[in-house]
Design a protein around this motif. Structure first.
Motif, PDB file in Angstrom:
ATOM      1  N   ASN A   1       0.825  -1.195   0.000  1.00  0.00           N
ATOM      2  CA  ASN A   1       0.000   0.000   0.000  1.00  0.00           C
ATOM      3  C   ASN A   1       0.864   1.252   0.000  1.00  0.00           C
ATOM      4  O   ASN A   1       1.918   1.289   0.620  1.00  0.00           O
ATOM      5  CB  ASN A   1      -0.891  -0.030   1.245  1.00  0.00           C
ATOM      6  CG  ASN A   1      -1.984   1.006   1.192  1.00  0.00           C
ATOM      7  OD1 ASN A   1      -1.710   2.199   1.222  1.00  0.00           O
ATOM      8  ND2 ASN A   1      -3.213   0.554   1.117  1.00  0.00           N
TER       9      ASN A   1
ATOM     10  N   LYS B   1      -1.115  11.735  -2.824  1.00  0.00           N
ATOM     11  CA  LYS B   1      -2.519  12.018  -3.138  1.00  0.00           C
ATOM     12  C   LYS B   1      -2.674  12.401  -4.609  1.00  0.00           C
ATOM     13  O   LYS B   1      -3.679  12.079  -5.244  1.00  0.00           O
ATOM     14  CB  LYS B   1      -3.043  13.132  -2.234  1.00  0.00           C
ATOM     15  CG  LYS B   1      -3.297  12.683  -0.799  1.00  0.00           C
ATOM     16  CD  LYS B   1      -3.867  13.816   0.049  1.00  0.00           C
ATOM     17  CE  LYS B   1      -4.164  13.314   1.463  1.00  0.00           C
ATOM     18  NZ  LYS B   1      -4.683  14.394   2.336  1.00  0.00           N
TER      19      LYS B   1
ATOM     20  N   LYS C   1      -2.812   9.268  -6.557  1.00  0.00           N
ATOM     21  CA  LYS C   1      -4.083   8.567  -6.410  1.00  0.00           C
ATOM     22  C   LYS C   1      -5.180   9.174  -7.274  1.00  0.00           C
ATOM     23  O   LYS C   1      -6.116   8.476  -7.681  1.00  0.00           O
ATOM     24  CB  LYS C   1      -4.509   8.561  -4.936  1.00  0.00           C
ATOM     25  CG  LYS C   1      -3.644   7.650  -4.066  1.00  0.00           C
ATOM     26  CD  LYS C   1      -4.122   7.641  -2.621  1.00  0.00           C
ATOM     27  CE  LYS C   1      -3.292   6.667  -1.790  1.00  0.00           C
ATOM     28  NZ  LYS C   1      -3.714   6.628  -0.376  1.00  0.00           N
TER      29      LYS C   1
ATOM     30  N   CYS D   1      -2.331   3.765  -7.069  1.00  0.00           N
ATOM     31  CA  CYS D   1      -2.638   3.621  -5.645  1.00  0.00           C
ATOM     32  C   CYS D   1      -1.735   2.634  -4.925  1.00  0.00           C
ATOM     33  O   CYS D   1      -1.892   2.419  -3.723  1.00  0.00           O
ATOM     34  CB  CYS D   1      -4.104   3.176  -5.477  1.00  0.00           C
ATOM     35  SG  CYS D   1      -5.290   4.277  -6.276  1.00  0.00           S
ATOM     36  N   THR D   2      -0.828   1.987  -5.615  1.00  0.00           N
ATOM     37  CA  THR D   2       0.044   1.003  -4.986  1.00  0.00           C
ATOM     38  C   THR D   2       1.483   1.191  -5.459  1.00  0.00           C
ATOM     39  O   THR D   2       1.747   1.859  -6.464  1.00  0.00           O
ATOM     40  CB  THR D   2      -0.383  -0.445  -5.331  1.00  0.00           C
ATOM     41  OG1 THR D   2      -0.188  -0.661  -6.736  1.00  0.00           O
ATOM     42  CG2 THR D   2      -1.839  -0.693  -4.975  1.00  0.00           C
TER      43      THR D   2
ATOM     44  N   ALA E   1      -8.606   3.215  -9.016  1.00  0.00           N
ATOM     45  CA  ALA E   1      -8.831   3.709  -7.655  1.00  0.00           C
ATOM     46  C   ALA E   1      -9.895   2.883  -6.941  1.00  0.00           C
ATOM     47  O   ALA E   1      -9.772   2.586  -5.748  1.00  0.00           O
ATOM     48  CB  ALA E   1      -9.244   5.179  -7.703  1.00  0.00           C
TER      49      ALA E   1
ATOM     50  N   HIS F   1      -8.580  -0.454  -5.861  1.00  0.00           N
ATOM     51  CA  HIS F   1      -7.738  -0.307  -4.674  1.00  0.00           C
ATOM     52  C   HIS F   1      -8.587  -0.072  -3.427  1.00  0.00           C
ATOM     53  O   HIS F   1      -8.330  -0.638  -2.363  1.00  0.00           O
ATOM     54  CB  HIS F   1      -6.764   0.850  -4.857  1.00  0.00           C
ATOM     55  CG  HIS F   1      -5.918   1.120  -3.649  1.00  0.00           C
ATOM     56  ND1 HIS F   1      -4.873   0.305  -3.288  1.00  0.00           N
ATOM     57  CD2 HIS F   1      -5.984   2.098  -2.705  1.00  0.00           C
ATOM     58  CE1 HIS F   1      -4.321   0.771  -2.179  1.00  0.00           C
ATOM     59  NE2 HIS F   1      -4.977   1.856  -1.810  1.00  0.00           N
ATOM     60  N   GLU F   2      -9.600   0.769  -3.569  1.00  0.00           N
ATOM     61  CA  GLU F   2     -10.472   1.123  -2.444  1.00  0.00           C
ATOM     62  C   GLU F   2     -11.204  -0.108  -1.904  1.00  0.00           C
ATOM     63  O   GLU F   2     -11.359  -0.267  -0.685  1.00  0.00           O
ATOM     64  CB  GLU F   2     -11.485   2.178  -2.910  1.00  0.00           C
ATOM     65  CG  GLU F   2     -12.480   2.619  -1.857  1.00  0.00           C
ATOM     66  CD  GLU F   2     -13.527   3.554  -2.444  1.00  0.00           C
ATOM     67  OE1 GLU F   2     -14.654   3.585  -1.919  1.00  0.00           O
ATOM     68  OE2 GLU F   2     -13.225   4.258  -3.431  1.00  0.00           O
TER      69      GLU F   2
END
Length: 319
Positions: free
Chosen positions: A21, A34, A37, A42-43, A187, A190-191
């Motif tokens: 993460n 951010k 993202k 995201c990783t 995103a 990932h979320e």
């Protein structure tokens, strides 16, 4: 925030040890992460899969910042080689999503494969440890109809509202918009790590044919298409999801010269041909019957399967 940074990040379902993460490098600069993202990175794996040039195009990231982010990411994920045995162990994460037809599944080696692009469905529990999951559907031709999902739900005795809630739908209006939607897709994957299992694009080439016309724009079209397909392949591997895209056929002017049995070929040229892991050609049979043929695959032999398209979705052909 400090307490969160000091925590050890737990592995998320479906992630390998190297898919760390981004919180692990937010100690470097929270604001810059951010920014990543916002474009679906995201990783740590996502940083590794993105070129420096592409990262520099992210608003607010200078070349110096990109170099530092790359350096931080490389310290957390080794770019080294695996033995074939180690890679075979990693491949055990791959799952297959049933098409609804046993014969069609057999043709595909168990169903629609994750970590791959299948060019050519409903997301239901199937073999090889797949226990069901959510779907993202990107519609480029305004052909998606929720009522069809209700009919499929009836076939499998599933709750209508639950089925529709598990499908995330977006209408793409241009090829650029189609690419932008992939940022949201990454995103979302990932979320809700491990929840989404299938991404469908129907169809992959329709908007490219509209936005780029004539031979004068062919090179630019193929370049943009290659970028989108590369992004799709990376997303499928990064989040262990299956990607299923539909395509269109066109007349092959050279087919008559080589005495090919089928004078049609998929559009998209070599770019799409090389990007797709498995390619299936479909043709209509009698009534509701359809014939699927393996057009190209790295592991499945050339073969055919007959299935049916019914009110309840894809099923086995009845004798």
């Amino acid at each position: 925030m400090k307490a969160m940074e000091d925590q050890v990040v737990q592995e998320e379902p479906g992630y390998q040890d190297d898919e760390v993460n981004l919180w692990l490098i937010e100690k470097y600069n929270v604001a810059d992460i951010k920014k990543l993202k916002t474009v679906g990175i995201c990783t740590i794996k996502g940083i590794q899969m993105t070129t420096r040039r592409a990262l520099c195009n992210v608003k607010g990231l200078s070349e110096a910042k990109v170099d530092k982010i790359k350096e931080a990411a490389n310290k957390l994920i080794e770019p080294g080689f695996l033995t074939a045995f180690e890679y075979s162990e990693k491949r055990k994460m791959v799952f297959h999503i049933t098409t609804g037809s046993q014969e069609f599944d057999k043709l595909l080696g168990g169903g629609i494969e994750s970590m791959a692009i299948t060019e050519s469905c409903n997301s239901l529990p199937g073999p090889n440890g797949y226990t069901g999951g959510k779907i993202i559907f990107i519609d480029t031709e305004n052909t998606f109809r929720p009522d069809r999902l209700r009919d499929i739900a009836d076939r499998f005795n599933l709750d209508h509202d639950a089925v529709l809630d598990n499908v995330l739908y977006a209408r793409a209006y241009t090829s650029e918009h189609q690419m932008e939607l992939l940022d949201y897709v990454a995103a979302k994957f990932h979320e809700e790590a491990g929840i989404f299992k299938l991404l469908i694009i129907d169809s992959i080439m329709a908007l490219f044919r509209v936005d780029f016309s004539g031979r004068g724009e062919l090179a630019e079209r193929q370049q943009k298409l290659a970028q989108m397909l590369s992004r799709l392949q990376k997303i499928s591997e990064e989040y262990n999801v299956a990607v299923f895209v539909t395509n269109q056929m066109t007349a092959d002017p050279g087919a008559t010269m080589t005495f090919q049995a089928d004078p049609k070929k998929p559009i998209g040229g070599h770019i799409l041909a090389h990007a797709s892991t498995t390619r299936i050609s479909l043709r209509k049979g009698r009534g509701e019957l359809r014939i699927a043929k393996i057009y190209d695959s790295p592991e499945m032999p050339e073969n055919e399967a007959t299935f049916a398209i019914t009110a309840g979705g894809i099923g086995d052909a009845k004798e």
